[in-house]
Design an enzyme around this catalytic site. Structure first.
Site, PDB file in Angstrom:
ATOM      1  N   ASP A 124       0.788  -1.115   0.129  1.00 27.95           N
ATOM      2  CA  ASP A 124       0.122   0.107  -0.062  1.00 27.95           C
ATOM      3  C   ASP A 124       0.873   1.329   0.049  1.00 27.95           C
ATOM      4  OD1 ASP A 124      -1.185  -2.002   1.358  1.00 27.95           O
ATOM      5  OD2 ASP A 124      -2.205  -1.091   2.624  1.00 27.95           O
ATOM      6  N   ASP A 213      11.829  -4.951  -3.073  1.00 26.96           N
ATOM      7  CA  ASP A 213      11.448  -4.486  -1.790  1.00 26.96           C
ATOM      8  C   ASP A 213      11.647  -5.581  -0.839  1.00 26.96           C
ATOM      9  OD1 ASP A 213       9.730  -4.305   0.586  1.00 26.96           O
ATOM     10  OD2 ASP A 213       8.337  -3.236  -0.609  1.00 26.96           O
ATOM     11  N   ALA A 215      11.851  -6.227   2.389  1.00 28.90           N
ATOM     12  CA  ALA A 215      11.175  -6.200   3.702  1.00 28.90           C
ATOM     13  C   ALA A 215      11.539  -7.763   4.395  1.00 28.90           C
ATOM     14  CB  ALA A 215       9.751  -5.635   3.934  1.00 28.90           C
ATOM     15  N   LYS A 256      11.063  -5.508   9.648  1.00 20.29           N
ATOM     16  CA  LYS A 256      10.414  -6.686   9.491  1.00 20.29           C
ATOM     17  C   LYS A 256      11.886  -7.734   9.499  1.00 20.29           C
ATOM     18  CE  LYS A 256       7.092  -4.608   7.526  1.00 20.29           C
ATOM     19  NZ  LYS A 256       6.906  -2.916   7.396  1.00 20.29           N
TER      20      LYS A 256
HETATM   21  N1  F0G Z   1       7.090  -2.958   1.979  1.00 22.21           N
HETATM   22  C1  F0G Z   1       6.451  -3.991   2.298  1.00 22.21           C
HETATM   23  C2  F0G Z   1       6.459  -5.119   1.743  1.00 22.21           C
HETATM   24  C3  F0G Z   1       5.721  -4.005   3.735  1.00 22.21           C
HETATM   25  O1  F0G Z   1       5.128  -4.757   4.298  1.00 22.21           O
HETATM   26  C4  F0G Z   1       5.772  -2.692   4.314  1.00 22.21           C
HETATM   27  C5  F0G Z   1       5.168  -2.290   5.662  1.00 22.21           C
HETATM   28  C6  F0G Z   1       6.384  -1.534   3.669  1.00 22.21           C
HETATM   29  C7  F0G Z   1       7.046  -1.804   2.579  1.00 22.21           C
HETATM   30  C8  F0G Z   1       6.275  -0.333   4.468  1.00 22.21           C
HETATM   31  O2  F0G Z   1       7.341  -0.192   5.432  1.00 22.21           O
HETATM   32  O3  F0G Z   1       6.093   0.392   7.481  1.00 22.21           O
HETATM   33  O4  F0G Z   1       8.667   0.703   7.470  1.00 22.21           O
HETATM   34  O5  F0G Z   1       7.173   2.283   6.112  1.00 22.21           O
HETATM   35  N2  F0G Z   1       4.213  -3.374   5.990  1.00 22.21           N
HETATM   36  C9  F0G Z   1       3.617  -3.274   7.480  1.00 22.21           C
HETATM   37  C10 F0G Z   1       2.593  -4.501   7.608  1.00 22.21           C
HETATM   38  C11 F0G Z   1       3.040  -2.035   7.956  1.00 22.21           C
HETATM   39  O6  F0G Z   1       1.966  -4.320   8.676  1.00 22.21           O
HETATM   40  O7  F0G Z   1       2.585  -5.381   6.525  1.00 22.21           O
HETATM   41  P1  F0G Z   1       7.316   0.855   6.602  1.00 22.21           P
END
Ligand code: F0G
Length: 462
Positions: A124, A213, A215, A256
């Site tokens: 998102d 990405d 994470a 993460k």
């Molecule tokens: N990319 C992915 C794949 C993510 O899951 C998230 C965050 C972000 C980018 C953004 O990173 O929060 O450090 O700015 N995911 C969290 C979730 C919020 O609950 O899945 P961030």
């Protein structure tokens, strides 16, 4: 061994709030049946997100004491830079305060209004950053993920056929590609090495840069090791190296797979792009060697990035999530397959079929999990992704109705999981009587964070 045990022992503990059922019912009513509005001290098991919620190791806490808080060129930055260079093979390392700021910086530097960004499915915040820079986000997920019950091992893949078509049609409008590993927006499913490699080859023909990405890069690497032909004997670090070898850059939310409570980075191959980003970031993030973080945060992230590649940890994590999903299934809930990754996703359409999309079935299930067990998850369905049609005022539902139960890393033990499964068995007895919900008040954007809901009278369809 059949028993799954945590590959760590506990040095510091934090009590968890234990409430009575009546207290939970009062708390969720006061929160207008919105789990984001619940105060954390009313939640026993908090599975809202795996982001920033990890337990840090003694090594991470010790490293934090070594944090060098110099404004420029701190030794902690040097260690952070070295660690990420070794991990990704990418030379230019830029710390950011979390994942979304890395996304914002990249989009501001690379995107011109009207350009397209392709990907296996943008998270998102990535999509929001693309759109806020005037770009268009195009998701090309593998159609395999449409069937929540199919055991396809790499449902996070990009649809290569759709990618080729998109490039044949309008490659000149594409600014870059982002591969999200694992693919959070489609149930945390992994991307195969073959898919990554082929994507790289296809993009190379058009000179379109590929960003990862990353994470949840280590979880993705573990899936490659255990599910992809030819990788069983390879070490996690060597799989990780191969994954990054296909990238021109990487963006990471270190909240993460770096076991950190805050932080992120952007790592780039291109020196000129890195210079551009560094010039921009001083305005909002801070000097390029700390990027909105303290020196101690850089230390915690560097240590976490090494720790996460420990195979015994990854094996425990994936097995534990799998065990949890199976337990929920035995209790009578339908879960998205295959299991594993950072979360279990309950398919609410299949679990509470008596509720129509307009009654927010996934929210109904999420509220019931809280009321019965004190477990907080997040609705990923029509409350999050549905919307009101501007002309007719009608509710347009989301394609899927899911509840995500995301696992904080190293925080809850197997006995917590057993307790939740036991509670799920109890909840399942009344699944067919769960009431639906309606929205009483909502914001125009990202309504799920603040919406006020009310419970409908239970109307069971025959
Ligand atoms: N990319 C992915 C794949 C993510 O899951 C998230 C965050 C972000 C980018 C953004 O990173 O929060 O450090 O700015 N995911 C969290 C979730 C919020 O609950 O899945 P961030």
């Amino acid at each position: 061994m059949k028993t799954i045990f945590e590959p760590f022992k506990i040095k510091m503990v934090e009590p968890i709030p234990i409430l009575t059922a009546a207290e939970r019912q009062a708390a969720i009513k006061t929160a207008n049946f919105n789990l984001f509005t619940l105060p954390a001290d009313t939640v026993t098991f908090d599975f809202l997100t795996d982001s920033g919620t990890s337990a840090m190791s003694s090594a991470q806490w010790a490293a934090m004491l070594l944090g060098d808080e110099s404004y420029a060129g701190s030794t902690s930055y040097q260690r952070f830079q070295r660690t990420i260079q070794n991990l990704t093979g990418l030379e230019h390392v830029i710390p950011t305060h979390q994942g979304r700021s890395a996304e914002a910086l990249l989009c501001q530097a690379l995107l011109k209004p009207g350009q397209r960004v392709l990907g296996n499915t943008q998270f998102d915040t990535t999509r929001a950053n693309i759109e806020s820079a005037g770009g268009i986000s195009i998701d090309l997920p593998d159609p395999a993920n449409k069937n929540t019950q199919a055991e396809d091992p790499f449902k996070g893949n990009v649809d290569l056929h759709a990618l080729k078509q998109e490039l044949e049609d309008r490659s000149s409008e594409v600014a870059f590609f982002v591969m999200t590993v694992t693919n959070n927006s489609v149930g945390g499913q992994p991307v195969s090495m073959e898919n990554l490699r082929t994507t790289r080859q296809i993009l190379a023909d058009y000179r379109i840069p590929l960003f990862i990405d990353c994470a949840r890069f280590a979880e993705n690497a573990y899936f490659i090791k255990t599910r992809e032909l030819g990788y069983a004997a390879k070490s996690i670090p060597s799989i990780v190296s191969e994954m990054f070898s296909y990238a021109d850059g990487a963006l990471m939310s270190a909240k993460k797979d770096a076991f950190a409570n805050i932080g992120g980075f952007l790592a780039l191959k291109d020196a000129r792009l890195a210079e551009d980003v560094r010039r921009r970031m001083v305005i909002t993030e801070g000097f390029p060697t700390y990027g909105g973080l303290a020196g101690r945060d850089l230390e915690a992230i560097a240590t976490g990035l090494d720790e996460i590649q420990d195979e015994s940890y990854l094996s425990y994590r994936i097995k534990s999530v799998d065990y949890f999903g199976r337990g929920l299934e035995e209790a009578g809930l339908k879960v998205v397959k295959p299991l594993g990754g950072h979360a279990v996703y309950i398919d609410a359409k299949a679990s509470v079929p008596h509720l129509a999309a307009a009654q927010f079935p996934a929210q109904a299930l999420a509220v019931a999990l809280y009321e019965t067990i004190g477990l907080r998850g997040v609705e990923v369905g029509s409350l999050m992704f549905g919307h009101k049609d501007e002309v007719s005022g009608e509710e347009i539902p989301a394609p899927q109705e899911l509840v995500r139960l995301a696992f904080p890393r190293r925080v809850y033990t197997q006995s917590h999981i057993d307790a939740i499964i036991e509670g799920a068995h109890e909840m399942a007895r009344t699944l067919d009587q769960l009431p639906g919900y309606r929205i009483v008040e909502q914001a125009k954007f990202l309504r799920h964070f603040t919406a006020k809901l009310d419970r409908q009278d239970c109307e069971v369809q025959s």
